[in-house]
Design a protein around this motif. Structure first.
Motif, mmCIF file in Angstrom:
data_model
loop_
_atom_site.group_PDB
_atom_site.id
_atom_site.type_symbol
_atom_site.label_atom_id
_atom_site.label_comp_id
_atom_site.label_asym_id
_atom_site.label_seq_id
_atom_site.Cartn_x
_atom_site.Cartn_y
_atom_site.Cartn_z
ATOM 1 N N ASP A 126 48.243 53.136 29.420
ATOM 2 C CA ASP A 126 49.435 54.227 28.774
ATOM 3 C C ASP A 126 49.449 55.805 30.057
ATOM 4 N N GLU A 127 48.553 55.019 31.179
ATOM 5 C CA GLU A 127 48.390 55.958 32.888
ATOM 6 C C GLU A 127 50.016 55.704 33.087
ATOM 7 N N VAL A 128 50.096 54.698 32.816
ATOM 8 C CA VAL A 128 52.001 54.882 33.744
ATOM 9 C C VAL A 128 52.694 55.221 33.473
ATOM 10 N N SER A 181 45.744 53.243 25.442
ATOM 11 C CA SER A 181 45.055 54.548 26.251
ATOM 12 C C SER A 181 43.315 54.033 26.155
ATOM 13 N N ASN A 182 42.402 55.228 26.278
ATOM 14 C CA ASN A 182 41.097 54.915 27.028
ATOM 15 C C ASN A 182 40.314 53.878 25.887
ATOM 16 N N ASN A 183 40.131 53.052 26.597
ATOM 17 C CA ASN A 183 38.613 52.612 25.486
ATOM 18 C C ASN A 183 37.352 52.394 25.110
ATOM 19 N N LYS A 192 32.912 55.577 34.257
ATOM 20 C CA LYS A 192 33.876 55.839 33.298
ATOM 21 C C LYS A 192 33.233 57.085 32.295
ATOM 22 N N LEU A 193 33.716 57.785 32.281
ATOM 23 C CA LEU A 193 33.288 58.777 31.286
ATOM 24 C C LEU A 193 31.958 58.755 30.220
ATOM 25 N N ILE A 194 32.826 57.708 28.895
ATOM 26 C CA ILE A 194 31.725 57.888 28.559
ATOM 27 C C ILE A 194 30.672 57.489 27.995
ATOM 28 N N LEU A 207 25.318 66.208 33.580
ATOM 29 C CA LEU A 207 26.697 65.647 32.760
ATOM 30 C C LEU A 207 27.478 66.091 33.781
ATOM 31 N N PRO A 208 28.083 65.614 35.144
ATOM 32 C CA PRO A 208 29.229 66.314 35.543
ATOM 33 C C PRO A 208 30.486 66.269 34.672
ATOM 34 N N VAL A 209 31.247 67.582 34.395
ATOM 35 C CA VAL A 209 32.358 67.563 33.264
ATOM 36 C C VAL A 209 33.496 68.080 34.624
ATOM 37 N N TYR A 210 34.188 67.330 35.253
ATOM 38 C CA TYR A 210 35.333 67.344 35.994
ATOM 39 C C TYR A 210 36.431 68.899 35.835
ATOM 40 N N GLY A 211 35.773 70.446 36.470
ATOM 41 C CA GLY A 211 37.091 71.230 35.741
ATOM 42 C C GLY A 211 36.512 71.691 34.777
ATOM 43 N N VAL A 216 42.805 65.964 27.849
ATOM 44 C CA VAL A 216 42.540 65.490 26.615
ATOM 45 C C VAL A 216 42.994 63.561 26.788
ATOM 46 N N ARG A 217 41.965 62.834 26.458
ATOM 47 C CA ARG A 217 42.505 61.380 26.145
ATOM 48 C C ARG A 217 42.504 61.109 25.138
ATOM 49 N N ASP A 218 43.246 59.727 24.855
ATOM 50 C CA ASP A 218 43.476 59.675 23.678
ATOM 51 C C ASP A 218 42.442 57.709 23.140
ATOM 52 N N ARG A 251 39.242 66.564 23.988
ATOM 53 C CA ARG A 251 38.714 66.825 25.238
ATOM 54 C C ARG A 251 37.567 66.243 25.198
ATOM 55 N N ASN A 252 37.550 66.356 26.787
ATOM 56 C CA ASN A 252 36.746 65.703 27.102
ATOM 57 C C ASN A 252 35.325 66.630 27.567
ATOM 58 N N ILE A 253 35.434 67.939 27.490
ATOM 59 C CA ILE A 253 33.974 68.958 26.936
ATOM 60 C C ILE A 253 33.444 68.695 25.620
ATOM 61 N N ASP A 275 37.416 69.385 40.205
ATOM 62 C CA ASP A 275 37.895 68.472 39.611
ATOM 63 C C ASP A 275 38.617 67.547 39.874
ATOM 64 N N ARG A 276 39.049 66.535 39.540
ATOM 65 C CA ARG A 276 39.613 64.707 40.423
ATOM 66 C C ARG A 276 41.141 65.649 40.652
ATOM 67 N N LYS A 277 41.370 64.863 42.198
ATOM 68 C CA LYS A 277 43.151 65.102 42.605
ATOM 69 C C LYS A 277 44.006 64.597 41.898
ATOM 70 N N GLY A 278 44.917 65.757 41.523
ATOM 71 C CA GLY A 278 45.624 64.925 41.121
ATOM 72 C C GLY A 278 45.539 64.625 39.403
ATOM 73 N N HIS A 279 44.881 65.155 38.553
ATOM 74 C CA HIS A 279 43.696 64.512 37.005
ATOM 75 C C HIS A 279 45.058 64.359 36.527
ATOM 76 N N ASP A 280 45.435 64.270 35.658
ATOM 77 C CA ASP A 280 46.058 64.230 34.867
ATOM 78 C C ASP A 280 45.783 64.794 33.135
ATOM 79 N N MET A 335 29.813 60.017 45.574
ATOM 80 C CA MET A 335 31.108 60.566 44.207
ATOM 81 C C MET A 335 30.266 61.147 43.809
ATOM 82 N N TYR A 336 28.892 61.667 43.484
ATOM 83 C CA TYR A 336 29.314 63.113 43.371
ATOM 84 C C TYR A 336 28.013 64.185 43.451
ATOM 85 N N ALA A 337 27.612 64.006 44.759
ATOM 86 C CA ALA A 337 26.364 64.365 45.409
ATOM 87 C C ALA A 337 26.578 65.792 46.237
HETATM 88 P P1 TYD Z 1 38.003 57.885 32.941
HETATM 89 O O1 TYD Z 1 36.823 57.280 32.019
HETATM 90 O O2 TYD Z 1 37.759 58.076 34.385
HETATM 91 O O3 TYD Z 1 39.106 57.219 32.823
HETATM 92 P P2 TYD Z 1 40.833 57.869 32.749
HETATM 93 O O4 TYD Z 1 40.504 58.707 33.791
HETATM 94 O O5 TYD Z 1 40.697 56.600 33.159
HETATM 95 O O6 TYD Z 1 41.266 58.424 31.819
HETATM 96 O O7 TYD Z 1 38.189 59.326 32.569
HETATM 97 C C1 TYD Z 1 38.336 60.236 31.214
HETATM 98 C C2 TYD Z 1 38.188 61.604 31.427
HETATM 99 O O8 TYD Z 1 36.611 62.340 31.775
HETATM 100 C C3 TYD Z 1 39.118 61.868 32.351
HETATM 101 O O9 TYD Z 1 39.773 62.867 32.466
HETATM 102 C C4 TYD Z 1 38.226 62.538 33.652
HETATM 103 C C5 TYD Z 1 36.874 63.345 33.381
HETATM 104 N N1 TYD Z 1 35.401 62.872 33.703
HETATM 105 C C6 TYD Z 1 34.122 63.727 34.350
HETATM 106 O O10 TYD Z 1 34.771 64.688 33.508
HETATM 107 N N2 TYD Z 1 33.722 63.853 35.099
HETATM 108 C C7 TYD Z 1 33.115 62.167 35.228
HETATM 109 O O11 TYD Z 1 32.563 61.591 35.846
HETATM 110 C C8 TYD Z 1 33.907 61.271 35.306
HETATM 111 C C9 TYD Z 1 33.805 59.548 35.270
HETATM 112 C C10 TYD Z 1 35.848 61.154 34.736
#
Ligand code: TYD
Ligand code: NAD
Length: 339
Positions: A126-128, A181-183, A192-194, A207-211, A216-218, A251-253, A275-280, A335-337
């Motif tokens: 779905d990221e396309v 969508s995200n599996n 990957k996140l989960i 537990l590194p949460v971006y931003g 939101v992911r589905d 939501r990720n959080i 945060d991730r660059k260009g984060h959807d 990636m995280y240091a």
């Molecule tokens: P990810 O599992 O990489 O899948 P995608 O980016 O393809 O959806 O990431 C899911 C979400 O989680 C995304 O919004 C980025 C976020 N994320 C974090 O907050 N921390 C992390 O360490 C990772 C890997 C992802």
């Protein structure tokens, strides 16, 4: 029926192989995989000696090797999972994404043209479609949503989708494309996140949460994705795109907090990082087409799927510990240091 599953040593591909071997004991399943950092042969151990299963280590970009395999196996169906799949890695180094995801797809389809095939299926994402705004919960991705990518990863997947559809129109290749969508589920690589959050929580690591973690992911349980693919390769219409997703937006959080709760770990482990660059912001699928045409509906609710998934990571520690202690460790530090 002979089915070549590319990328079958990865997360979704391996789950699909298990699903197909169980459901179609008379099919021959051939797994073609390069075994990149994301491919894990130990995952396929339980089926390795099954007479109707074959593993071949091969790069989908290796034209000669792919043609040779087609000559040997005379496959009826190709399901292409093989890809570089991690957005963060694509931001670090797009090149391999373009090679594998676009050029590799071209090689596979050229082989299909040369040797003939009943179906070539392109597993897409779905990221396309890019992302949706958080303040428009009424909006969803349909198959008509314009392609509008954000990352080198999603751009390379979109390129492959367009190439697949062009091979249908130009050469009449029997192609289908699915955008899922995200599996989540067993054998999900711990970058990957989960799975990353489960593995870190179990080790009492941050537990590194971006931003802010409001993206939101589905989420879809991987077996539901496999069921959808089974329907599409057997009954989907050639030249068509099917969206797959289960109205399971989180939501990720909230996911990270839920994992803490399930594992009895303190939320103080949560660390907000750059945060991730260009984060959807938001992905959300409208699955009306696959539901109406093929009768697919997701069966596993997130509340149950996440429990099953956590249980699997608890019961299969050696699977992910081996990964975490191997070459993946260098990536994690990069990636995280200093994030
Ligand atoms: P990810 O599992 O990489 O899948 P995608 O980016 O393809 O959806 O990431 C899911 C979400 O989680 C995304 O919004 C980025 C976020 N994320 C974090 O907050 N921390 C992390 O360490 C990772 C890997 C992802
Ligand atoms: P993954 O990274 O876990 O597995 C990818 C597999 O492909 C690995 O086994 C790897 O060794 C193999 N591979 C990589 N490059 C290769 C090459 N050049 N030749 C042969 N094999 C190669 O990925 P995944 O999460 O299982 O995703 C599988 C497919 O599904 C990908 O195409 C991805 O874009 C798509 N997808 C994934 C998700 C998701 O949430 N994970 C959602 C929608 C779509």
């Amino acid at each position: 029926m002979t089915v070549i599953v590319t990328g079958g040593a990865g997360f979704i591909g391996s789950n699909f192989i298990f699903y197909m071997l169980k459901k179609y004991p008379d099919y021959r399943i051939v797994c073609l995989d390069k075994l990149t950092y994301a491919g894990n042969l130990s995952t396929l151990e339980p089926v390795m000696n099954q007479p109707n299963f074959r593993f071949v280590r091969l790069d989908i970009c290796d034209r000669e090797g792919v043609y040779r395999l087609f000559e040997e196996e005379k496959p009826d169906i190709i399901v292409n999972f093989a890809a570089e799949s991690h957005v963060d890695r694509s931001i670090e180094n797009p090149d391999i994404f373009l090679k594998t995801n676009i050029l590799g797809t071209g090689v596979l389809m050229d082989a299909c043209r040369k040797y003939g095939i009943r179906r070539y299926h392109q597993v897409s994402t779905d990221e396309v479609y890019g992302d949706l705004p958080l303040d428009r919960p009424d909006l969803f991705f349909t198959e008509e949503t314009p392609i509008h990518t954000s990352s080198p990863y999603s751009s390379s997947k979109a390129g492959a989708d367009l190439l697949a559809l062009a091979y249908h129109r130009t050469y009449g290749l029997p192609v289908t494309v699915s955008r899922c969508s995200n599996n989540y589920g067993p054998y999900h690589f711990p970058e990957k996140l989960i799975p990353l959050m489960i593995a870190n929580a179990l080790q009492d690591k941050p537990l590194p949460v971006y931003g802010e973690g409001l993206n939101v992911r589905d989420w879809l349980y991987v077996e539901d994705h496999c069921k959808a693919l089974d329907l599409i390769i057997h009954s989907g219409r050639e030249g068509e795109v099917y969206n797959i997703g289960g109205h399971n937006e989180m939501r990720n959080i909230d996911i990270v907090k839920l994992i803490c709760k399930e594992l009895g770990k303190p939320e103080s482990l949560i660390t907000h990082v750059a945060d991730r660059k260009g984060h959807d912001m938001r992905y959300a699928i409208d699955p009306t087409k696959i539901s109406n045409e093929l009768g697919w509906t997701p069966e596993t609710k997130f509340a149950d799927g996440i429990k099953k998934t956590i249980r699997w990571y608890l019961d299969n520690r050696s699977w992910w510990e081996t990964i975490i202690n191997g070459e993946y460790r260098d990536y994690y530090e990069r990636m995280y240091a200093n994030r």
